[in-house]
Design a protein around this motif. Structure first.
Motif, PDB file in Angstrom:
ATOM      1  N   TYR A   1      69.305  45.718  -5.632  1.00 21.63           N
ATOM      2  CA  TYR A   1      68.187  46.612  -5.328  1.00 21.63           C
ATOM      3  C   TYR A   1      66.887  45.907  -5.700  1.00 21.63           C
ATOM      4  O   TYR A   1      66.675  45.541  -6.863  1.00 21.63           O
ATOM      5  N   TRP A   2      66.020  45.719  -4.695  1.00 23.94           N
ATOM      6  CA  TRP A   2      64.780  44.985  -4.918  1.00 23.94           C
ATOM      7  C   TRP A   2      63.604  45.948  -4.951  1.00 23.94           C
ATOM      8  O   TRP A   2      63.263  46.576  -3.963  1.00 23.94           O
ATOM      9  N   GLN A   3      63.032  46.085  -6.126  1.00 19.26           N
ATOM     10  CA  GLN A   3      61.828  46.875  -6.314  1.00 19.26           C
ATOM     11  C   GLN A   3      60.884  46.041  -7.174  1.00 19.26           C
ATOM     12  O   GLN A   3      61.018  45.996  -8.392  1.00 19.26           O
ATOM     13  N   PRO A   4      59.912  45.330  -6.563  1.00 19.06           N
ATOM     14  CA  PRO A   4      59.047  44.440  -7.349  1.00 19.06           C
ATOM     15  C   PRO A   4      58.230  45.217  -8.373  1.00 19.06           C
ATOM     16  O   PRO A   4      57.702  46.301  -8.082  1.00 19.06           O
ATOM     17  N   ASN A   5      58.129  44.674  -9.562  1.00 10.26           N
ATOM     18  CA  ASN A   5      57.304  45.305 -10.594  1.00 10.26           C
ATOM     19  C   ASN A   5      55.849  44.889 -10.402  1.00 10.26           C
ATOM     20  O   ASN A   5      55.502  44.124  -9.505  1.00 10.26           O
ATOM     21  N   ILE A   6      54.983  45.375 -11.269  1.00  7.65           N
ATOM     22  CA  ILE A   6      53.548  45.134 -11.108  1.00  7.65           C
ATOM     23  C   ILE A   6      53.212  43.660 -11.220  1.00  7.65           C
ATOM     24  O   ILE A   6      52.338  43.135 -10.508  1.00  7.65           O
ATOM     25  N   ASP A   7      53.930  42.922 -12.075  1.00  9.38           N
ATOM     26  CA  ASP A   7      53.664  41.483 -12.211  1.00  9.38           C
ATOM     27  C   ASP A   7      54.064  40.735 -10.945  1.00  9.38           C
ATOM     28  O   ASP A   7      53.346  39.817 -10.504  1.00  9.38           O
ATOM     29  N   ASP A   8      55.212  41.097 -10.362  1.00  9.64           N
ATOM     30  CA  ASP A   8      55.626  40.459  -9.109  1.00  9.64           C
ATOM     31  C   ASP A   8      54.606  40.720  -8.007  1.00  9.64           C
ATOM     32  O   ASP A   8      54.241  39.809  -7.245  1.00  9.64           O
ATOM     33  N   ILE A   9      54.142  41.957  -7.903  1.00  8.40           N
ATOM     34  CA  ILE A   9      53.177  42.301  -6.858  1.00  8.40           C
ATOM     35  C   ILE A   9      51.881  41.518  -7.034  1.00  8.40           C
ATOM     36  O   ILE A   9      51.334  40.951  -6.070  1.00  8.40           O
ATOM     37  N   ILE A  10      51.382  41.456  -8.260  1.00 11.36           N
ATOM     38  CA  ILE A  10      50.123  40.741  -8.506  1.00 11.36           C
ATOM     39  C   ILE A  10      50.279  39.255  -8.184  1.00 11.36           C
ATOM     40  O   ILE A  10      49.408  38.641  -7.556  1.00 11.36           O
ATOM     41  N   ASN A  11      51.391  38.649  -8.598  1.00  9.81           N
ATOM     42  CA  ASN A  11      51.588  37.225  -8.337  1.00  9.81           C
ATOM     43  C   ASN A  11      51.736  36.935  -6.840  1.00  9.81           C
ATOM     44  O   ASN A  11      51.209  35.945  -6.330  1.00  9.81           O
ATOM     45  N   ILE A  12      52.468  37.789  -6.127  1.00  7.49           N
ATOM     46  CA  ILE A  12      52.641  37.583  -4.689  1.00  7.49           C
ATOM     47  C   ILE A  12      51.318  37.753  -3.954  1.00  7.49           C
ATOM     48  O   ILE A  12      50.956  36.939  -3.092  1.00  7.49           O
ATOM     49  N   VAL A  13      50.575  38.832  -4.262  1.00  6.60           N
ATOM     50  CA  VAL A  13      49.296  39.066  -3.594  1.00  6.60           C
ATOM     51  C   VAL A  13      48.285  37.996  -3.980  1.00  6.60           C
ATOM     52  O   VAL A  13      47.456  37.575  -3.153  1.00  6.60           O
ATOM     53  N   ASN A  14      48.331  37.506  -5.205  1.00  7.04           N
ATOM     54  CA  ASN A  14      47.406  36.458  -5.631  1.00  7.04           C
ATOM     55  C   ASN A  14      47.602  35.187  -4.809  1.00  7.04           C
ATOM     56  O   ASN A  14      46.637  34.551  -4.384  1.00  7.04           O
ATOM     57  N   ARG A  15      48.858  34.809  -4.568  1.00 12.75           N
ATOM     58  CA  ARG A  15      49.127  33.646  -3.715  1.00 12.75           C
ATOM     59  C   ARG A  15      48.670  33.909  -2.280  1.00 12.75           C
ATOM     60  O   ARG A  15      48.239  32.998  -1.577  1.00 12.75           O
ATOM     61  N   MET A  16      48.743  35.161  -1.865  1.00  7.74           N
ATOM     62  CA  MET A  16      48.340  35.519  -0.507  1.00  7.74           C
ATOM     63  C   MET A  16      46.837  35.343  -0.310  1.00  7.74           C
ATOM     64  O   MET A  16      46.374  34.886   0.738  1.00  7.74           O
ATOM     65  N   TYR A  17      46.045  35.711  -1.338  1.00 12.70           N
ATOM     66  CA  TYR A  17      44.589  35.664  -1.234  1.00 12.70           C
ATOM     67  C   TYR A  17      43.980  34.414  -1.867  1.00 12.70           C
ATOM     68  O   TYR A  17      42.759  34.256  -1.864  1.00 12.70           O
TER      69      TYR A  17
END
Length: 439
Positions: free
Chosen positions: A318-334
């Protein structure tokens, strides 16, 4: 020697060879240089063969000196297997399709029957079989891979490749499930690229067909194709099916089709017998398929057939990204837009409880005004078609200047997306058109 080849349309079994002393042909080809049709019988074909030898007796030339004449010393048409049976006939029974699996390929059958029109290798499907794998060349740049996601995929892949060394039951299928737009497929593709895996990828849209049994056969065929990647290219491969619950899931009163049942049965059988996979050909002892791990993604596995998702066959994640995963992924995106990590944190906290694809949609929405400005500069909506499609090949499109990303612009796009989400949930215009629809 030149032969008459004649047979009657009412009795195709009456096939005779007779000598034709008129012609003297070179021995460079087995096929006739000339074909002429005479009204000797309702259907007669007269062909000239390739030998200048003539015995002049008018008898049958298929046998010379009481011994059957072979087409060629190197011909495979008359070859026998170890049991004395026709080799090509047996090979055709063991193959799923004689035309593509054995094929008119150079070195496999006589070069005479290959020709030069389509090239010496006329197995036109061979190139397709090599291209069904995904290479992920489009994934350019630096992306973030969640460590827990990487660990789960890597363990599943490696565990299946060394299953013969382990004294445990190894599930063949890994089911990755979770909320919509959380990056399940994208994270998986990034891991494939990092591990050097060439996967064979299917979608839920291929799990149904107007022909019964076709999707099940397709899964087995793709599974065997992944096995050929391992065997022929020496690279790891796997079979990946995206959004499997959209094709196999049961929602409300949706109908279970024969193809749904066959696909479920196929996946269950692959899990139980991963090295013996038939796609319709006769079994042979040497036909052992490499064990290929299967990865499926979906949103709700509770809609799938329960015996398929049992622990012995499918390992669930079950994949539910936590807040750290979201921030790191979006940071690489921007990151390439010049935004700092603090800017990314403020954007994520402004729009909490959103899927990862929401933050990608923010960036896409900021391009709208710049694209509209570019359309007006090239002549307006009335002329944009000719600019995009009918320009000369040596003429480049007008330069498009992407917008500079700012926190304010991204927040404005985010509020616009939130408004659209709320309108969809609140309006429910279907109630206006379907008065008897239940809530």
């Amino acid at each position: 020697m030149a032969f008459y080849c004649s047979f009657n349309s009412t009795d195709l079994s009456s096939f005779t060879f007779s000598k034709c002393p008129k012609f003297n042909c070179r021995t460079s080809s087995l096929f006739p240089r000339t074909i002429s049709i005479h009204k000797v019988s309702p259907f007669v074909v007269r062909s000239i063969a390739t030998s200048s030898d003539s015995d002049g007796d008018g008898g049958t030339s298929a046998e010379i000196g009481g011994k059957e004449k072979k087409l060629s010393e190197q011909s495979s048409w008359e070859a026998k297997d170890s049991e004395g049976n026709d080799y090509l006939y047996r090979l055709g029974k063991e193959s799923e399709n004689m035309n593509i699996a054995v094929g008119a390929r150079a070195g496999v059958i006589d070069d005479l029957f290959i020709g030069g029109f389509l090239g010496k290798d006329s197995d036109i499907v061979f190139d397709y079989r090599q291209k069904v794998t995904r290479s992920f060349e489009y994934l350019q740049g630096d992306y973030y891979i969640a460590p827990v996601f990487m660990d789960k995929i890597a363990v599943h892949i490696v565990k299946n490749y060394i299953a013969h060394l382990l004294n445990i039951n190894v599930p063949l299928i890994l089911g990755i499930w979770g909320g919509k737009g959380q990056g399940k497929t994208f994270q998986t593709e990034l891991i494939f690229q990092a591990m050097g895996i060439l996967p064979v990828i299917m979608s839920a849209g291929e799990l149904e067909s107007e022909r019964a049994g076709e999707p099940g056969r397709l899964i087995r065929d793709r599974y065997r194709t992944a096995s050929q990647v391992v065997q022929n290219q020496g690279k790891m491969s796997c079979l990946m099916i995206n959004d499997i619950d959209a094709g196999l899931g049961r929602f409300g009163n949706t109908q279970m089709t024969v193809n749904n049942q066959i696909v479920v049965g196929t996946l269950m059988n692959l899990s139980d017998n991963p090295t013996r996979v038939s796609i319709g050909q006769d079994w042979r002892e040497s036909d052992i398929t490499n064990r290929i791990p299967i990865i499926v993604t979906g949103n709700d596995f509770s809609t799938l057939y329960a015996p398929l998702v049992r622990d012995g066959r499918m390992d669930k994640f079950y994949w539910q990204p936590n807040i750290d995963d979201i921030i790191n992924i979006v940071n690489r995106m921007y990151e390439k837009d010049g935004l700092s990590k603090n800017d990314v944190v403020s954007i994520v906290k402004t729009f909490p409880n959103q899927a990862l694809d929401f933050y990608g949609a923010l960036r896409s929405r900021t391009y709208d005004n710049s694209i509209l400005k570019w359309v007006n500069e090239v002549g307006g909506p009335e002329n944009v078609g000719s600019i995009l499609l009918k320009r000369k090949k040596d003429k480049n499109l007008p330069v498009f200047v992407p917008p500079k990303q700012t926190v304010e612009g991204l927040l404005e796009s985010g509020y616009s997306l939130i408004k659209e989400q709320q309108l969809i949930m609140e309006s429910k215009l279907s109630k206006e058109y379907l008065k008897n629809m239940d809530d």
